[in-house]
Scaffold this motif. Structure first.
Motif, PDB file in Angstrom:
ATOM      1  N   VAL A  94      -2.696  54.635 -15.120  1.00 55.30           N
ATOM      2  CA  VAL A  94      -2.687  53.915 -16.394  1.00 55.30           C
ATOM      3  C   VAL A  94      -3.639  52.730 -16.402  1.00 55.30           C
ATOM      4  O   VAL A  94      -3.922  52.162 -17.452  1.00 55.30           O
ATOM      5  CB  VAL A  94      -1.255  53.463 -16.785  1.00 55.30           C
ATOM      6  N   ALA A  95      -4.142  52.342 -15.216  1.00 58.84           N
ATOM      7  CA  ALA A  95      -5.149  51.277 -15.114  1.00 58.84           C
ATOM      8  C   ALA A  95      -5.968  51.559 -13.864  1.00 58.84           C
ATOM      9  O   ALA A  95      -5.429  51.962 -12.840  1.00 58.84           O
ATOM     10  CB  ALA A  95      -4.497  49.907 -15.025  1.00 58.84           C
ATOM     11  N   LEU A  96      -7.285  51.347 -13.983  1.00 60.91           N
ATOM     12  CA  LEU A  96      -8.174  51.655 -12.872  1.00 60.91           C
ATOM     13  C   LEU A  96      -9.312  50.645 -12.848  1.00 60.91           C
ATOM     14  O   LEU A  96      -9.949  50.389 -13.864  1.00 60.91           O
ATOM     15  CB  LEU A  96      -8.734  53.075 -13.037  1.00 60.91           C
ATOM     16  N   GLY A  97      -9.529  50.068 -11.679  1.00 60.86           N
ATOM     17  CA  GLY A  97     -10.614  49.120 -11.499  1.00 60.86           C
ATOM     18  C   GLY A  97     -11.057  49.141 -10.057  1.00 60.86           C
ATOM     19  O   GLY A  97     -10.481  49.858  -9.235  1.00 60.86           O
ATOM     20  N   PRO A  98     -12.066  48.350  -9.721  1.00 63.35           N
ATOM     21  CA  PRO A  98     -12.517  48.303  -8.332  1.00 63.35           C
ATOM     22  C   PRO A  98     -11.379  47.864  -7.404  1.00 63.35           C
ATOM     23  O   PRO A  98     -10.784  46.805  -7.598  1.00 63.35           O
ATOM     24  CB  PRO A  98     -13.649  47.275  -8.344  1.00 63.35           C
ATOM     25  N   ASN A  99     -11.057  48.704  -6.436  1.00 57.55           N
ATOM     26  CA  ASN A  99     -10.012  48.425  -5.441  1.00 57.55           C
ATOM     27  C   ASN A  99      -8.634  48.187  -6.049  1.00 57.55           C
ATOM     28  O   ASN A  99      -7.793  47.507  -5.447  1.00 57.55           O
ATOM     29  CB  ASN A  99     -10.408  47.252  -4.545  1.00 57.55           C
ATOM     30  N   HIS A 100      -8.391  48.739  -7.224  1.00 51.88           N
ATOM     31  CA  HIS A 100      -7.100  48.529  -7.885  1.00 51.88           C
ATOM     32  C   HIS A 100      -6.759  49.719  -8.778  1.00 51.88           C
ATOM     33  O   HIS A 100      -7.635  50.271  -9.443  1.00 51.88           O
ATOM     34  CB  HIS A 100      -7.150  47.259  -8.730  1.00 51.88           C
ATOM     35  N   ILE A 114      -8.705  53.310  -4.309  1.00 50.99           N
ATOM     36  CA  ILE A 114      -9.970  53.441  -3.585  1.00 50.99           C
ATOM     37  C   ILE A 114     -10.946  54.269  -4.404  1.00 50.99           C
ATOM     38  O   ILE A 114     -12.122  53.981  -4.483  1.00 50.99           O
ATOM     39  CB  ILE A 114      -9.735  54.044  -2.191  1.00 50.99           C
ATOM     40  N   ASN A 115     -10.440  55.331  -5.003  1.00 49.23           N
ATOM     41  CA  ASN A 115     -11.190  56.190  -5.930  1.00 49.23           C
ATOM     42  C   ASN A 115     -12.504  56.707  -5.350  1.00 49.23           C
ATOM     43  O   ASN A 115     -13.567  56.577  -5.955  1.00 49.23           O
ATOM     44  CB  ASN A 115     -11.432  55.475  -7.258  1.00 49.23           C
ATOM     45  N   ALA A 139      -6.449  47.725  -2.927  1.00 46.44           N
ATOM     46  CA  ALA A 139      -7.149  48.102  -1.698  1.00 46.44           C
ATOM     47  C   ALA A 139      -7.899  46.908  -1.131  1.00 46.44           C
ATOM     48  O   ALA A 139      -8.398  46.060  -1.879  1.00 46.44           O
ATOM     49  CB  ALA A 139      -8.126  49.248  -1.974  1.00 46.44           C
ATOM     50  N   HIS A 140      -7.958  46.868   0.201  1.00 43.45           N
ATOM     51  CA  HIS A 140      -8.672  45.801   0.913  1.00 43.45           C
ATOM     52  C   HIS A 140      -9.760  46.418   1.783  1.00 43.45           C
ATOM     53  O   HIS A 140      -9.706  47.592   2.112  1.00 43.45           O
ATOM     54  CB  HIS A 140      -7.693  44.991   1.774  1.00 43.45           C
ATOM     55  N   PHE A 141     -10.724  45.615   2.191  1.00 42.47           N
ATOM     56  CA  PHE A 141     -11.838  46.047   3.038  1.00 42.47           C
ATOM     57  C   PHE A 141     -12.697  47.080   2.299  1.00 42.47           C
ATOM     58  O   PHE A 141     -13.016  48.132   2.833  1.00 42.47           O
ATOM     59  CB  PHE A 141     -11.353  46.604   4.382  1.00 42.47           C
ATOM     60  N   GLY A 142     -13.091  46.759   1.077  1.00 45.06           N
ATOM     61  CA  GLY A 142     -13.793  47.676   0.191  1.00 45.06           C
ATOM     62  C   GLY A 142     -15.092  48.254   0.704  1.00 45.06           C
ATOM     63  O   GLY A 142     -15.506  49.308   0.260  1.00 45.06           O
ATOM     64  N   GLU A 143     -15.753  47.594   1.627  1.00 45.37           N
ATOM     65  CA  GLU A 143     -17.025  48.104   2.133  1.00 45.37           C
ATOM     66  C   GLU A 143     -16.856  48.909   3.413  1.00 45.37           C
ATOM     67  O   GLU A 143     -17.800  49.502   3.914  1.00 45.37           O
ATOM     68  CB  GLU A 143     -17.997  46.939   2.374  1.00 45.37           C
ATOM     69  N   SER A 144     -15.668  48.940   3.935  1.00 44.92           N
ATOM     70  CA  SER A 144     -15.391  49.621   5.196  1.00 44.92           C
ATOM     71  C   SER A 144     -15.001  51.079   4.965  1.00 44.92           C
ATOM     72  O   SER A 144     -14.537  51.436   3.885  1.00 44.92           O
ATOM     73  CB  SER A 144     -14.247  48.891   5.910  1.00 44.92           C
ATOM     74  N   LEU A 201     -14.439  59.383   3.963  1.00 45.93           N
ATOM     75  CA  LEU A 201     -15.306  60.265   4.738  1.00 45.93           C
ATOM     76  C   LEU A 201     -16.571  60.622   3.962  1.00 45.93           C
ATOM     77  O   LEU A 201     -16.641  60.429   2.744  1.00 45.93           O
ATOM     78  CB  LEU A 201     -14.538  61.543   5.101  1.00 45.93           C
ATOM     79  N   GLU A 202     -17.540  61.177   4.684  1.00 41.10           N
ATOM     80  CA  GLU A 202     -18.805  61.607   4.072  1.00 41.10           C
ATOM     81  C   GLU A 202     -18.683  62.986   3.418  1.00 41.10           C
ATOM     82  O   GLU A 202     -19.478  63.342   2.555  1.00 41.10           O
ATOM     83  CB  GLU A 202     -19.908  61.662   5.130  1.00 41.10           C
TER      84      GLU A 202
END
Length: 177
Positions: free
Chosen positions: A42-48, A84-85, A114-119, A145-146
């Motif tokens: 119902v809601a989607l954003g960067p790391n949320h 994370i999406n 979500a935390h550690f978005g670049e990891s 993963l790739e």
């Protein structure tokens, strides 16, 4: 009063999760998941992400209408993946707490951060509430993963099999000499 059980002139006021998926075009994760079992974003954003999970009679595990905790856990993990999406994200661990039981026809609102978005390895905190009462809290570990996990797994198994065959051939050759 009509006895026609197929009369569709009556409008249903309940919208089930599978009837409404406003973020279907933005979601990269779990494209084939059954929303009636996992909840709807119902809601989607960067790391949320926020999801709504509706407990149905198919999830009941006893005569009193208790919902099996596995369905709640699954819905929470879906919220974690949605936060994370990423297309190839996989849950690798979780630490969870159930604070209250879930009953049939209840809705749980999950809020995932979500935390550690670049990891590649991320941690996601998910809180589930029913009528502003915390019923679930969990921390999920997710790896990005790739490629698809099953493709990576198949390639690794193939490499291991090839190495094992080569090792067996080397042993046979050394025994003959």
């Amino acid at each position: 009063m009509s006895d026609n059980i197929f009369d569709d002139s009556v409008q249903e006021s309940v919208i089930l999760p599978e009837d409404e998926n406003p973020f279907r075009n933005e979601l990269k994760t779990s494209p084939h998941i059954n929303l009636s079992l996992s909840g709807s974003v119902v809601a989607l954003g960067p790391n949320h992400a926020k999801t709504n999970f509706f407990a149905t009679s198919e999830m009941v595990c006893d005569a009193q209408g208790l919902i099996h905790g596995g369905f709640v856990f699954s819905a929470a993990s879906y919220a974690a993946l949605a936060s994370i999406n990423e297309t190839y994200s996989v849950m690798i661990g979780a630490k969870i707490h159930f604070y209250a039981p879930t009953m049939v026809n209840e809705m749980i609102e999950f809020d995932a951060h979500a935390h550690f978005g670049e990891s590649k390895k991320r941690e996601v905190r998910v809180i589930g509430k029913t009528k502003d009462i915390k019923v679930f809290e969990g921390t999920f570990q997710v790896v990005v993963l790739e490629d698809h996990i099953l493709k990576i797994y198949k390639e690794n198994i193939q490499k291991q099999a090839t190495a094992r065959r080569a090792e067996e051939r080397a042993k046979e050759t050394s025994l003959k000499n």
